[in-house]
Structure formats: structure tokens, C-alpha cells
Design a protein around this motif. Structure first.
Motif, PDB file in Angstrom:
ATOM      1  N   VAL A  15       4.010  11.472   5.545  1.00  8.06           N
ATOM      2  CA  VAL A  15       3.683  12.143   6.805  1.00  8.06           C
ATOM      3  C   VAL A  15       3.116  11.087   7.745  1.00  8.06           C
ATOM      4  CG1 VAL A  15       2.066  13.734   7.927  1.00  8.06           C
ATOM      5  CG2 VAL A  15       3.294  14.445   5.867  1.00  8.06           C
ATOM      6  N   ILE A  16       3.655  11.049   8.967  1.00  9.19           N
ATOM      7  CA  ILE A  16       3.130  10.157   9.993  1.00  9.19           C
ATOM      8  C   ILE A  16       2.649  11.034  11.142  1.00  9.19           C
ATOM      9  CG2 ILE A  16       3.580   8.156  11.449  1.00  9.19           C
ATOM     10  CD1 ILE A  16       5.913   7.442   9.686  1.00  9.19           C
ATOM     11  N   GLN A  17       1.376  10.907  11.470  1.00  9.65           N
ATOM     12  CA  GLN A  17       0.749  11.789  12.448  1.00  9.65           C
ATOM     13  C   GLN A  17       0.583  11.081  13.795  1.00  9.65           C
ATOM     14  OE1 GLN A  17      -2.821  12.509  10.174  1.00  9.65           O
ATOM     15  NE2 GLN A  17      -2.017  14.389   9.271  1.00  9.65           N
ATOM     16  N   GLY A  18       0.582  11.893  14.862  1.00  8.58           N
ATOM     17  CA  GLY A  18       0.276  11.373  16.184  1.00  8.58           C
ATOM     18  C   GLY A  18       1.328  10.450  16.761  1.00  8.58           C
ATOM     19  N   LEU A  19       2.604  10.727  16.491  1.00  8.48           N
ATOM     20  CA  LEU A  19       3.683   9.940  17.083  1.00  8.48           C
ATOM     21  C   LEU A  19       3.977  10.462  18.485  1.00  8.48           C
ATOM     22  CD1 LEU A  19       6.161   9.741  14.073  1.00  8.48           C
ATOM     23  CD2 LEU A  19       4.719   7.900  14.938  1.00  8.48           C
ATOM     24  N   ASP A  44       3.714  15.307  14.681  1.00  4.88           N
ATOM     25  CA  ASP A  44       3.597  14.811  13.312  1.00  4.88           C
ATOM     26  C   ASP A  44       4.963  15.026  12.653  1.00  4.88           C
ATOM     27  OD1 ASP A  44       0.904  14.589  13.917  1.00  4.88           O
ATOM     28  OD2 ASP A  44       0.358  16.442  12.865  1.00  4.88           O
ATOM     29  N   VAL A  45       5.374  14.095  11.811  1.00  7.59           N
ATOM     30  CA  VAL A  45       6.653  14.235  11.124  1.00  7.59           C
ATOM     31  C   VAL A  45       6.466  14.062   9.626  1.00  7.59           C
ATOM     32  CG1 VAL A  45       8.052  13.486  13.085  1.00  7.59           C
ATOM     33  CG2 VAL A  45       7.230  11.794  11.449  1.00  7.59           C
ATOM     34  N   ARG A  54       0.828  -1.212   0.000  1.00  6.14           N
ATOM     35  CA  ARG A  54       0.000   0.000   0.000  1.00  6.14           C
ATOM     36  C   ARG A  54       0.860   1.259   0.000  1.00  6.14           C
ATOM     37  NH1 ARG A  54      -5.568  -0.382   1.121  1.00  6.14           N
ATOM     38  NH2 ARG A  54      -5.563   1.888   0.938  1.00  6.14           N
ATOM     39  N   LEU A  55       2.084   1.174   0.490  1.00  8.96           N
ATOM     40  CA  LEU A  55       2.972   2.341   0.397  1.00  8.96           C
ATOM     41  C   LEU A  55       3.253   2.658  -1.061  1.00  8.96           C
ATOM     42  CD1 LEU A  55       5.700   1.910   3.183  1.00  8.96           C
ATOM     43  CD2 LEU A  55       3.658   3.334   3.221  1.00  8.96           C
ATOM     44  N   VAL A  56       3.591   1.629  -1.845  1.00  6.84           N
ATOM     45  CA  VAL A  56       3.903   1.841  -3.265  1.00  6.84           C
ATOM     46  C   VAL A  56       2.661   2.312  -4.015  1.00  6.84           C
ATOM     47  CG1 VAL A  56       4.618   0.730  -5.406  1.00  6.84           C
ATOM     48  CG2 VAL A  56       5.807   0.197  -3.277  1.00  6.84           C
ATOM     49  N   SER A  57       1.526   1.650  -3.805  1.00  3.97           N
ATOM     50  CA  SER A  57       0.320   2.058  -4.527  1.00  3.97           C
ATOM     51  C   SER A  57      -0.123   3.454  -4.114  1.00  3.97           C
ATOM     52  CB  SER A  57      -0.811   1.056  -4.291  1.00  3.97           C
ATOM     53  OG  SER A  57      -1.251   1.061  -2.943  1.00  3.97           O
ATOM     54  N   THR A 116       0.736   5.131   8.630  1.00  2.00           N
ATOM     55  CA  THR A 116       0.935   4.807  10.037  1.00  2.00           C
ATOM     56  C   THR A 116       2.219   3.991  10.167  1.00  2.00           C
ATOM     57  OG1 THR A 116      -0.275   2.734   9.893  1.00  2.00           O
ATOM     58  CG2 THR A 116      -1.557   4.724  10.390  1.00  2.00           C
ATOM     59  N   LEU A 117       2.701   3.867  11.390  1.00  2.00           N
ATOM     60  CA  LEU A 117       3.879   3.032  11.612  1.00  2.00           C
ATOM     61  C   LEU A 117       3.578   1.570  11.278  1.00  2.00           C
ATOM     62  CD1 LEU A 117       5.711   4.274  14.838  1.00  2.00           C
ATOM     63  CD2 LEU A 117       6.075   4.886  12.452  1.00  2.00           C
TER      64      LEU A 117
END
Length: 791
Positions: free
Chosen positions: A491-495, A542-543, A29-32, A463-464
Motif C-alpha cells: 500500500v502506498i499512501q498519499g500519492l 492511496d493505492v 527493506r521491501l524484502v525484510s 513510500t515511492l
């Protein structure tokens, strides 16, 4: 709240399409998600992109002028004419020249090469060089990576009996006038039917080789790929094919010059990537043309002898070290010049600087450094004191088309050329100030307020849990990365920050340990060590960054290389135990923090603060001054905490999210004579409200009188009578109790309602908080401030 350094551009999520592509292509899903974000919505088109191959190369004869060019060069070879390849001194120019050398050698041509000296001759064809060609008996010049604008020079060549075939990729002149050459091969010609317009100079020569040899010359793709990557051409379409084929050739069977150059840059040929070409090989190939002459780079690329190649690569490596030192010195001088101009009030939208003793060969590198530092277009010019001419380079920002901007000022310059983001120019010293003024005005017209903040585009929010080792490994299918096909950014939110520390000899870099829903990840940020103090354990952030695989001692794990972060949380530094408040305040203001505000609890303390630290850049204000809060601040220093509702309201305005504050430092004014404070008071929580309601429900009906039932409730619960009466009023307001005269009765089936829907409850809570605000623990105070900060 910590605002992000960049504007984050997030894609529109399309889960169904991502899921469909993931299933049909057999990818994560990362690639798609990246494919969808980059507008690959068809599985067939996405598969073509992922599996770029030589079958996707276009017919070279679709290029306008190709047939005539092939015919004329073939005629010259068969007739034994003296051909001269006229190149350029940058990486695209030297790879184009070396590639043409391979081709003409294969065809048995009688030829030589010529690259102008960057400082003595400048870019492109010149009449003196044409005279040299005529004197040498040259009858045909083939340009590579230049010539599309050489109207006058090619006409002069004709006068000297020399015909010219132009192969180029730069923008044709804005006037529309093209040189009268035998043939012009350039996909950017207005009426050229070639389906892909993004070829670099070496790419055009690669297509010429295809046309002349009757097949895609895959063994030439190595140099075409280096030119494509180094010249920042978009790695899409045919360029993606050339880059993939070239990288495969470089890894599998590198020529001696590439092996030597890779060794000099500290890598192995089999490990070459687009990034290692851009940051390792390309600067060394460029170094000769910047500081000496580019002929050494051409000789390296065509060298057949390993020892000769290593010697040439070592020379280029030494020149590159010299170039790095020169760039560092010039950047410092240019930065000082820019600051001086700003001090004089000339804060221009575009940086235009000219200096004697500067090297025009590194002007583009210096301009790039200033764009990175100040995020505005920059032009760096080297002044020749003997002629009064200035030569240099320009670099731009998103939204400001350099070529169009310079075209608007064409009459001020002797010569210019380039692209949207980069350009080169020659101008007389007396016109530099006029150019600066014109570009300043154009930037003011063309750019919006948003354009002045750099932007980073993310391909997806994940997400992670989605960032598994296998999923991140699959991102390699999108390579090669570069302009037009950048490394995927997420972007990864809520870390939640678990740990933060600095790395490097001077604590330059930052390393975080973060987690999300029980999954942990290490995150690295280069050059962001100063942010370590802002990232305290427990903070949620968020990063924005790039996922990669870190390999160490045979172990492989996912890590995040992040470039930016943000948070809605407010950081509190509790220094209420400091005994000498004025000393603490002096220490804090001695460390300059842009956007510092000091808020004082009384007029007397305000005046004393002005006397002690008013000379600093900090804004000193008082709770009681009555002025509306308009400032944006980064650090707020509280000289005392309010003890009345009016001051609390004023402080809450300072804490509102529109002020964009990052952290608050609290100093205790009781140490500077504010007097004793009252006893700590408390306020019932929801469960205590419930316990009192239980007593009311058990009683059923009662009279609201000074003595009697309410007094017994106060005695049984330990709450003051006033607090019990406040609870009764809240329940009446919420419809749990009815009131008729002095009679109170519990409603048999009360409506469902939350306490904070009662205005009486909210007023009482605020009043209670005000009375105990100065006695809150650090965690309680942080929670209270954070509530206003997110309001």
C-alpha cells in the motif's frame, strides 16, 4: 470519498525487526518488510525460507504407510505382476500419473494407467473400472491423487482379487473410516507423523519415488512442481522446495511435452514461472479432462518424441480455446439464471445453480467467475436429464469452509469431496433446492457482515522512495509465488495523481502517473478503465497493488500494478453554467449511477424534480423537508446551493463522511426562476485580522461608540463597521482586549491563541460563507465541501 472495493488488511509495522533482518540477510527493506509481515521473525528461519534447497526435503519414510507401499510395489515388480496406476483427470491427477509412469518405467515394472472419464465415471475409483482391471489380469492398483475415500470400491477390488496401494492427499472421510488397502500414503491421515501436510498428489508420488529409488529424484520435480502449483497447494515448507527445484528443472532441461506445451501457451521454457504454469500450462493440461479425456495430457507429459509432443500440445491448445468459449457461454447463462432467482426474491447467501446442457468439466471455472462477480460461495451443477443426477463443482470465499459446509449436508448428496475453498459433488436434482437452503442458512450463521466484502492483505506500507529498482528486483528472492506465498502486495499512501488515461481497444484498462515527494511512478490497473473519470489531476489517493519491473527497449523501470484505490477527497463537477437545468438533470439521471441523490433548493423545485426524474432510481430530497439524513450516496446532485444557515447545516449533514459520497454535481437553480442573488460579500482572512489588531494596539484604549475610533478603523481598512465590531468582539473573547463598560483596552501581554478558538469568529465565518456560498468559484466550493466531508 471513494471507498475501496476491498477490505485492506494492513500489517502491524515493526521497523526494528525489519531493519535487523535487512542487515543480517543483506536484503532491501521491501524484502525484510514482507518477511516480517509473513511471520518470518527469525533471521535463521527467514534465511532457510529464502534459500530453500533439496537438503530441506523430509525423509519419505516418515509418511505413514510408505514402508509397506514400497515393499508391496517392489514385490509386484519382482514378481512381474500387472500393476495399474489409477489416476485423476485434473492437472494434479495427470502429473501424478505421468510421474508414476516415469518411476515404474525406471524400475522395469509391468504396468499400465487408467484415468476415469470425468463425465461418464466421475472422480475416483468405481466398480466398473475395477472390473476392467480384473479382466485385464491386474493384481495391484496404485492410486494417485485419489483413493482416500474409496472404502466401498477398494473392498470390491479385494473381492475381485486385486490389492490396492493408495497414494493421495485429500482430506480423509469425516466419518473416520478409511479403506482397507494394503497401504495408505497420505500425510493428512490423522496419525501420520510426516511434518508437512500440504503435499499435492504429485508431491506424494515424488516422495514415493524418493523412497523407492533411495534418493530425492530431482529430475521428477518438474511434474511435482506443476501439480503443486496447479492444485493451488500452499507454496511453503516442502512445497516451496519442490516448486523451486521443479521450476529450475523445467527451465534448464524441459522434457519434450513441456517444451511443446510452453510453445502452445506462448512462452519459452526458460521463462516459466509459477504464474505462467498456473495461467498457461495448467489450463491446457486441464482442457482434455474437462471436454474430452485426460489421457492425452498424460501422453503429452511422457512423450519422448518432439513431433508427437507438439501434436498433442496443439490438440490440448485447441481444446482449451473451446473450453474458454464454453465457459463464457455458461457464465452468461448462469448469471441470467441467478438474476432471475433474485428477481423472485430468493437472494440466497450461496449461489447454487443447476442447468441441463451444462458441462460438468467446466463447472469449477464457472463457479469461480460467479464468486468473482458476486463475492459469495457458488456451486454450479450440470444436470443429466436421463438419470436426474447433477455433477458439478463449488468455489468459496474467505471464512466459509466448503468441505465443512458440505459435510453438514452430506445426507443430501451421493458423493462430495474437496478442500476449504473448492469441492466437487454429485447430487440428485430433487435435493438441489434443499442443499441451497441449507447452505444459505449455514453462510448466514458462519459469516459476519465484514466477510461479505472481499479482502486483500497487504504485506507492507511503503513510500515511492523505498520502491527503487534494486529493491523491487530483490523481491524475486521470495519466489516462487502462489497460494500460501502470494506475490507481495504493498500500500502506498498519499500519492498525487498527475495524469490518468485509459488503455485497450475498449478503454478497459487504466494507466496513472502518480508522484510523491518529487518521485514519479507509472501505475497500471487492468479492468478498471471506468474509474478514469474519477481520478482527476491533483487528487490525492492511496493505492494497493504489486510492484514490478517494466522492461521496454532495453530500459527497466519500476511500475505498480494496482488492484484497488481509495481517497478521502470529494470530487466536484461544477455545472452551474448549464442553461437548461432540467435537461442537464435528465441527462445525469439517464446514466444510472447506483446511490444517486438529488437535493433541491425549494419545495417547488423538489416537486418538479419528482415529476421529471422521479421514475429513476435516484432519491429526490429537499433542503427544507426536515427529515434526517440516513442515506449513503455515491453521487449527489445539488439543484441549487443554500443561501441560509439552516439549509447549509442540512447540506453539511449530507456531506459528512458517514455518507461515503464520491462526487457532487452542482446545477444552478437561478436558471429556473430562483430570482436575483445579493452582492458578493467577503470575510477577513487572518492577515487582515492582524492588520486591524495592529490599529487597535496602536490606539491602546478607546470607547466603543457608534462614531469615533471604530468608525475610523472601518474607514481606513475599508471593512464595514459591523465587521470591525465583530473583529473587536473576537479579540475580546480571545483575551487580547479587555472590556469594562464601553471602554476597550489592548492587553499588554495577551495569551497565544488561534482565531478559530473564538465561538464568535466561527459563527461569523459560517454566516459569511453562507451569504457567499452560491458565488464561490469551483475551487472554493470544492474546498468548502471537502472540509465538511472530512469532518
Amino acid at each position: 470519498m471513494k471507498l475501496s472495493k476491498y477490505r485492506w488488511s494492513l500489517p502491524v509495522k515493526n521497523d526494528p525487526l525489519e531493519a535487523e533482518l535487512a542487515e543480517r540477510l543483506g536484503v532491501s527493506r521491501l524484502v525484510s518488510g514482507v518477511l516480517v509481515a509473513r511471520q518470518w521473525h527469525s533471521a535463521e528461519e527467514a534465511e532457510t525460507f529464502l534459500n530453500a534447497s533439496e537438503q530441506q526435503l523430509h525423509d519419505p519414510f516418515l509418511l505413514k504407510g510408505m514402508s509397506v507401499a514400497v515393499s508391496r510395489i517392489t514385490q509386484a515388480i519382482e514378481a512381474g505382476e500387472h500393476i495399474r496406476v489409477y489416476g485423476d483427470y485434473d492437472v494434479d491427477g495427470v502429473t501424478s500419473t505421468a510421474l508414476m509412469t516415469r518411476l515404474l518405467t525406471t524400475l522395469g515394472a509391468r504396468f499400465d494407467t487408467y484415468i476415469p472419464h470425468r463425465h461418464k465415471e466421475g472422480y475416483g475409483m468405481n466398480e466398473a473400472a475395477i472390473d476392467l482391471a480384473a479382466d485385464a489380469g491386474v493384481s495391484l492398483i496404485v492410486t494417485v491423487d485419489n483413493g482416500i475415500s474409496a472404502v466401498r470400491q477398494i473392498a470390491y477390488a479385494a473381492e475381485r482379487g486385486i490389492q490396492v496401494v493408495v497414494t493421495d492427499h485429500h482430506e480423509p472421510p469425516a466419518s473416520g473410516e478409511l479403506p482397507d488397502a494394503v497401504a495408505i500414503v497420505n500425510p493428512k491421515q490423522e496419525d501420520c507423523p510426516y511434518p508437512f501436510k500440504g503435499l499435492c498428489g504429485a508431491g506424494v508420488v515424488f516422495k514415493l519415488a524418493h523412497a523407492m529409488l533411495g534418493r530425492p529424484v530431482l529430475e521428477y520435480a518438474d511434474l511435482a512442481a506443476i501439480g503443486t502449483i496447479a492444485d493451488l497447494m500452499p507454496l511453503i515448507g516442502e512445497n516451496r522446495v519442490i516448486a523451486r527445484l521443479g521450476l529450475a528443472q523445467l527451465r534448464r532441461d524441459p522434457v519434450p511435452g513441456i517444451r511443446a506445451l510452453a510453445k502452445a501457451s506462448g512462452t519459452k521454457p526458460e521463462e516459466l514461472t509459477s504464474g505462467r504454469i498456473g495461467f498457461g500450462l495448467a489450463p491446457r493440461l486441464n482442457a482434455g479432462g474437462r471436454l474430452a479425456h485426460a489421457s492425452g495430457a498424460v501422453q503429452l507429459l511422457i512423450a519422448a518424441d518432439e513431433a508427437e509432443a507438439m501434436s498433442l500440445a496443439t490438440e490440448l491448445d485447441e481444446l482449451n480455446l473451446e473450453r474458454q468459449a464454453l465457459v463464457e457461454t455458461t457464465v452468461a447463462e448462469a448469471d441470467a439464471m441467478w438474476k432471475t432467482l433474485n428477481a423472485d426474491g430468493r437472494n440466497r447467501n450461496v449461489i447454487v445453480l443447476a442447468g441441463e446442457g451444462w458441462n460438468a468439466g467446466i463447472a469449477g471455472l464457472v463457479a469461480s467467475k460467479l464468486v468473482e462477480r458476486y463475492y459469495r460461495p457458488a456451486i454450479i451443477l450440470a444436470i443429466d436429464p436421463d438419470t436426474g443426477k447433477c455433477k458439478g463443482s463449488a468455489r468459496s470465499i474467505d471464512g466459509f469452509n466448503l468441505f465443512e459446509a458440505l459435510s453438514e449436508c452430506a445426507e443430501l448428496m451421493d458423493h462430495f469431496g474437496g478442500h476449504t475453498a473448492a469441492a466437487g459433488l454429485t447430487i440428485s436434482w430433487e435435493n438441489v433446492e434443499s442443499l441451497s437452503e441449507r447452505l444459505h442458512a449455514l453462510a448466514g450463521e458462519w459469516l459476519t457482515e465484514e466477510d461479505w466484502q472481499p479482502k486483500k492483505r497487504a504485506d507492507l506500507v511503503c513510500t515511492l522512495a523505498q520502491a527503487t529498482l534494486d529493491a523491487v528486483d530483490q523481491l524475486a528472492r521470495l519466489e516462487p509465488f502462489g497460494n500460501g506465498n502470494p506475490t507481495p502486495r504493498v500500500v502506498i499512501q498519499g500519492l498525487t495523481v498527475r495524469e490518468s488515461r485509459t488503455l485497450g481497444k475498449e478503454n478497459t484498462h487504466l494507466k496513472l502517473s502518480v508522484e510523491q515527494d518529487g518521485k514519479a511512478l507509472e501505475a497500471i490497473a487492468f479492468g478498471m478503465g471506468a474509474d478514469q473519470a474519477k481520478l482527476v489531476p491533483g487528487m490525492r489517493i492511496d493505492v494497493l497493488g504489486e510492484l514490478s519491473v517494466n522492461e521496454w527497449n532495453g530500459s527497466r523501470k519500476v511500475q505498480l500494478i494496482f488492484q484497488d484505490w481509495r481517497t478521502n477527497e470529494l470530487r466536484l463537477v461544477d455545472r452551474r453554467k448549464d442553461k437548461d437545468v432540467w435537461r442537464s438533470l435528465s441527462e445525469l439521471t439517464a446514466e444510472p449511477v447506483a446511490g444517486t441523490a438529488i437535493l433541491c433548493g425549494s419545495a417547488r423545485h423538489y416537486q418538479e424534480a419528482v415529476d421529471k426524474v422521479g421514475h429513476t432510481e435516484a432519491e429526490v430530497r429537499s433542503y427544507a423537508d426536515g427529515r434526517p439524513v440516513t442515506e449513503r450516496w455515491t453521487r449527489l446532485i445539488l439543484l441549487g446551493i443554500p443561501d441560509n444557515e439552516k439549509d447549509v447545516e442540512h447540506l453539511s449533514d449530507w456531506l459528512s463522511p458517514v455518507r461515503c459520497g464520491e462526487h457532487v454535481v452542482v446545477l444552478d437553480q437561478s436558471h429556473i426562476g430562483s430570482g436575483n442573488v445579493g452582492a458578493k460579500e467577503s470575510f477577513p482572512d487572518r492577515s487582515q485580522f492582524g492588520a486591524v489588531y495592529g490599529l487597535f494596539k496602536r490606539q491602546g484604549t478607546w470607547l466603543d461608540a457608534p462614531e469615533g475610533f471604530l468608525q475610523s478603523v472601518a474607514h481606513e481598512t475599508g471593512w464595514p463597521l459591523a465587521t470591525v465590531r465583530m473583529m473587536q468582539d473576537v479579540f475580546i473573547e480571545l483575551g487580547f482586549i479587555t472590556a469594562q463598560g464601553s471602554t476597550r483596552q489592548v492587553v499588554a501581554q495577551p495569551p497565544r491563541s488561534e482565531l478559530d478558538r473564538s465561538a464568535r469568529y466561527r459563527r461569523a465565518l459560517q454566516s459569511a460563507e453562507t451569504s457567499r456560498l452560491r458565488h464561490m468559484s469551483a475551487d472554493e466550493l470544492r474546498s468548502w465541501m471537502h472540509r465538511w466531508h472530512l469532518a
